[in-house]
Design a protein around this motif. Structure first.
Motif, PDB file in Angstrom:
ATOM      1  N   ALA A   1       0.818  -1.219   0.000  1.00 53.61           N
ATOM      2  CA  ALA A   1       0.000   0.000   0.000  1.00 53.61           C
ATOM      3  C   ALA A   1       0.846   1.262   0.000  1.00 53.61           C
ATOM      4  O   ALA A   1       0.469   2.271  -0.604  1.00 53.61           O
ATOM      5  N   ARG A   2       1.993   1.226   0.636  1.00 52.65           N
ATOM      6  CA  ARG A   2       2.854   2.409   0.682  1.00 52.65           C
ATOM      7  C   ARG A   2       3.224   2.871  -0.725  1.00 52.65           C
ATOM      8  O   ARG A   2       3.196   4.067  -1.025  1.00 52.65           O
ATOM      9  N   ARG A   3       3.546   1.926  -1.611  1.00 50.89           N
ATOM     10  CA  ARG A   3       3.905   2.298  -2.983  1.00 50.89           C
ATOM     11  C   ARG A   3       2.722   2.902  -3.719  1.00 50.89           C
ATOM     12  O   ARG A   3       2.867   3.848  -4.502  1.00 50.89           O
ATOM     13  N   GLY A   4       1.534   2.365  -3.493  1.00 49.95           N
ATOM     14  CA  GLY A   4       0.353   2.917  -4.136  1.00 49.95           C
ATOM     15  C   GLY A   4       0.081   4.340  -3.687  1.00 49.95           C
ATOM     16  O   GLY A   4      -0.249   5.212  -4.497  1.00 49.95           O
ATOM     17  N   LEU A   5       0.226   4.585  -2.391  1.00 53.69           N
ATOM     18  CA  LEU A   5       0.026   5.935  -1.878  1.00 53.69           C
ATOM     19  C   LEU A   5       1.078   6.883  -2.442  1.00 53.69           C
ATOM     20  O   LEU A   5       0.763   8.020  -2.829  1.00 53.69           O
ATOM     21  N   GLU A   6       2.316   6.443  -2.519  1.00 57.52           N
ATOM     22  CA  GLU A   6       3.372   7.286  -3.081  1.00 57.52           C
ATOM     23  C   GLU A   6       3.078   7.648  -4.534  1.00 57.52           C
ATOM     24  O   GLU A   6       3.331   8.779  -4.975  1.00 57.52           O
ATOM     25  N   PHE A   7       2.537   6.698  -5.283  1.00 61.07           N
ATOM     26  CA  PHE A   7       2.210   6.939  -6.692  1.00 61.07           C
ATOM     27  C   PHE A   7       1.182   8.062  -6.814  1.00 61.07           C
ATOM     28  O   PHE A   7       1.369   9.023  -7.580  1.00 61.07           O
ATOM     29  N   PHE A   8       0.104   7.971  -6.054  1.00 59.90           N
ATOM     30  CA  PHE A   8      -0.941   8.994  -6.172  1.00 59.90           C
ATOM     31  C   PHE A   8      -0.530  10.302  -5.505  1.00 59.90           C
ATOM     32  O   PHE A   8      -1.018  11.377  -5.899  1.00 59.90           O
ATOM     33  N   THR A   9       0.359  10.242  -4.543  1.00 59.51           N
ATOM     34  CA  THR A   9       0.892  11.478  -3.969  1.00 59.51           C
ATOM     35  C   THR A   9       1.698  12.243  -5.012  1.00 59.51           C
ATOM     36  O   THR A   9       1.600  13.477  -5.113  1.00 59.51           O
ATOM     37  N   ARG A  10       2.475  11.520  -5.819  1.00 60.35           N
ATOM     38  CA  ARG A  10       3.228  12.175  -6.897  1.00 60.35           C
ATOM     39  C   ARG A  10       2.286  12.834  -7.904  1.00 60.35           C
ATOM     40  O   ARG A  10       2.531  13.944  -8.371  1.00 60.35           O
ATOM     41  N   LEU A  11       1.180  12.154  -8.215  1.00 61.71           N
ATOM     42  CA  LEU A  11       0.200  12.744  -9.124  1.00 61.71           C
ATOM     43  C   LEU A  11      -0.399  14.014  -8.528  1.00 61.71           C
ATOM     44  O   LEU A  11      -0.561  15.029  -9.219  1.00 61.71           O
TER      45      LEU A  11
END
Length: 361
Positions: A212-222
């Motif tokens: 989940a951490r990677r998924g959150l990081e992805f959308f945080t970058r967006l």
């Protein structure tokens, strides 16, 4: 002819008549009808007896199933037309969790007979469901059903990227959405909406492993780049392929289609909606008849026409009963689909609950 011969002929005729009129061995062995039984054979013996019992009940109560959801309107109409049973649908847009609430608060006779819920909700509420194994039980993949029959996958989909080809190039991977020009949306709040949650988890996959951490990081970058948008302002939507494919079909024949769909090569995430019978179903026979119908070839193909992937899809393809034209309209799946386990789902939800709002606002 002697009187003895006449007597023998008459006796033989009487035996023959008796044999023709006597119930067959199979009929004698039929069990008493039990509308709450765990299988067709155990509760009814034959499909005819199930249909007869369900028709006497006359109604079927569903919840959380819109008519425009993966062609369920056609499925309901076909069921009613075939068996003469009225289908009632409470709160068509209810979430999986809300379906359980509706059942808890329903008045006698108005409770749902059948649930159509996400796998996580099905597993968490298995004690509310009556075990029942449809005749096509063996065709349902082992990973998509409770061994005791409390719930079983009915249909599902792949997480996908829908996009406007007039505005952005075709993405092949989730990482492509980080490039300039994409305005990306989720179909809701991942803390409340299953499709949005799975969208985040699709972005989290690395070599088939979710975090989940990677998924959150992805959308945080967006979000930080200004590319995370509400659906009404987006040119790319991370959602189930049956949603994006249905939208793409609206303009598929146009010279310049307005929407296309792709399953990203680095995020082949799959999930299913499970079927389950309410332990307190007011119409138990109709509930079981609905499940038998839903897992038959006809209804599974109707769901396929609504861009869902029916649970029996692989078995039907092997048997030659799959609607191949409808199957060809689905986006191709690259690699091996990934299905989140219950522990993975629970851990991801806990992580996002603690961190999503802080990172995304």
């Amino acid at each position: 002819m002697t009187s003895r011969a006449v007597l023998s002929s008459a006796a033989l005729l009487a035996v023959a008549v008796a044999a023709c009129s006597a119930p067959s061995t199979t009929q004698k062995k039929l069990p008493p009808v039990n509308p709450s039984a765990a299988s067709l054979a155990e509760g009814f013996g034959t499909m005819e007896r199930l249909v007869e019992t369900a028709r006497r009940e006359g109604q079927l109560n569903l919840v959380g199933v819109p008519r425009d959801w993966v062609n369920f309107g056609a499925v309901m109409d076909r069921f009613s037309g075939e068996y003469g049973i009225r289908v009632n649908v409470a709160e068509p847009r209810a979430s999986s969790a809300r379906e359980i609430e509706v059942a808890d608060r329903a008045r006698p006779g108005q409770a749902p007979d059948v649930f159509d819920v996400g796998m996580d909700v099905a597993i968490a509420n298995a004690n509310r469901f009556a075990p029942y194994k449809v005749a096509a039980w063996q065709d349902i993949p082992d990973g998509g059903k409770d061994p005791a029959g409390h719930w079983y996958a009915g249909y599902g989909g792949m997480m996908s990227i829908g996009y406007d080809p007039r505005k952005v190039p075709a993405p092949r991977r989730m990482a492509d959405l980080l490039r300039p020009g994409y305005a990306v949306a989720l179909p809701g709040d991942p803390l409340r909406t299953a499709s949005a949650f799975h969208g985040v988890m699709a972005a989290s996959l690395r070599d088939g492993r979710p975090e989940a951490r990677r998924g959150l990081e992805f959308f945080t970058r967006l979000r930080q780049s200004g590319a995370f948008k509400p659906p009404s302002q987006a040119n790319a939507l991370v959602d189930w392929d049956y949603v994006n494919a249905a939208k793409a079909a609206e303009s598929a024949g146009d010279a310049k289609p307005e929407w296309k769909v792709v399953v990203p090569a680095d995020a082949p995430l799959v999930s299913y909606f499970a079927q389950a019978i309410n332990r307190r179903a007011p119409h138990p026979a109709a509930a079981r008849l609905w499940e038998e119908f839903l897992y038959g070839d006809e209804a599974q193909n109707l769901l396929l026409k609504g861009f869902a992937r029916p649970a029996r899809m692989e078995a039907m393809e092997m048997k030659g009963t799959l609607d191949r034209d409808a199957a060809r309209r689905l986006p191709a799946v690259p690699g091996t689909p990934v299905l989140l386990s219950v522990p993975e789902t629970d851990a991801a939800k806990n992580y996002l609950k603690a961190n999503w709002v802080r990172s995304m606002g």
